[in-house]
Design a protein around this motif. Sequence first.
Motif, PDB file in Angstrom:
ATOM      1  N   ALA A 296       0.859  -1.108  -0.015  1.00  0.00           N
ATOM      2  CA  ALA A 296       0.025  -0.010  -0.170  1.00  0.00           C
ATOM      3  C   ALA A 296       0.698   1.424  -0.093  1.00  0.00           C
ATOM      4  O   ALA A 296       0.281   2.200  -0.534  1.00  0.00           O
ATOM      5  N   THR A 322      -5.231   2.248   4.167  1.00  0.00           N
ATOM      6  CA  THR A 322      -4.652   2.203   2.935  1.00  0.00           C
ATOM      7  C   THR A 322      -4.850   3.705   2.394  1.00  0.00           C
ATOM      8  O   THR A 322      -5.985   4.067   2.329  1.00  0.00           O
ATOM      9  N   CYS A 325      -7.149   4.280  -0.531  1.00  0.00           N
ATOM     10  CA  CYS A 325      -8.303   3.288  -0.418  1.00  0.00           C
ATOM     11  C   CYS A 325      -9.180   3.635  -1.559  1.00  0.00           C
ATOM     12  O   CYS A 325      -9.819   4.828  -1.830  1.00  0.00           O
TER      13      CYS A 325
END
Length: 373
Positions: A296, A322, A325
């Motif tokens: 990530a 993350t 995301c």
Amino acid sequence: MKDSARWLPALTLKIRDVSLRAVVVPITRPLVTRVVTIKQVPLLLIDLHTEEGVTGRSYLFGYFERGNAYLAGLVQDIASLSRGEIVAPLELYAKATKALTLMGHQGLSLMAVAGFDVACWDALARAAGVPLAALLGGQPRRVRAYNSNGLGLIEPSAAAAEAQALVAEGGFGAVKIRLGRPTLAADLAAVRAVREALADDVLLPCDFNQGLSVVEAIRRGRALDEEGVYWIEEPISYDNLAGTAKVASEVRTPIQLGENFYGPKAVGDAIAASACDYMMFDVMRIGGVSGWLRAAALADAAGIEVSSHIFPEVSCHLMAVTPTCHWLEFVDWASPVLVDPLRVHDGHVQIPQRPGTGIEWNEEAIAKYAVAL
């Protein structure tokens, strides 16, 4: 200092053993794809026991029943190497991957490491009394999800009806359709039927499951550019990064790649190759929690949005930390053996407030679906 001191005894866990069980559970809608038809789901259930009485849990997807047994031997080997060690997941991840160097850092090896790694992180979060997302520095918030429990290679009229049902199951704002029928015309018929059946604001990503050649992927991708699909996922073999980069350069619709990335290095390789517009991590293949965090960070540095692939019970926590995301892929495959499966409301999954990942086994269901290892 006082707050930190309270945490230290709870987080000092020592590995005692790992116990493994295998189940094969049915799924509500058989999933027909270009490469395989999934009618039931083999899962390897992992319980990591510590000397302090805290148990960390995770599960792996064996793909077929024998796959559970293949994974189990590797997980047991990793556990035996780690017996008596302090539960320090990043250190254990490094030790496990090093121990499996001669077998390679992809395939079954990394899957087994991932299952062990998730169980370690779960145990640590349980000991701290917080959800995994919180332990990782995030919040147990709502995560946007799309419904992936269907829309395989079925007839257009059936796909249209199924798409409407999938949206209604949790107020989803997106559902994913599988493509890769024998002809482009057949794929377009299915896409158009589903698109017509859905509201304009419902997104429709599509997935070819690696079923096309580079030339055919460009041909179909260009046709789909006119159909309003949200992304085109894995149009060709996952490891042909040069080919996928060519597809991405020739097709306007964003290309999604990554469920078959084995570890963070694969993410770096895809970024270097300009192979995709979006990325999707599979917690089992990317290397568990430890591998995901590193992957990530690479995606964030490259400004690439990240979605998840299956394993929503763990992935929702990881999506919360993350930076880029994007979407949580929601499947309910493990739900039959869980005490409290994830629920979707208004197209979002609420990360459980329970300590750890929130996974608790339904022992009655496990007894019903158990198979030998």
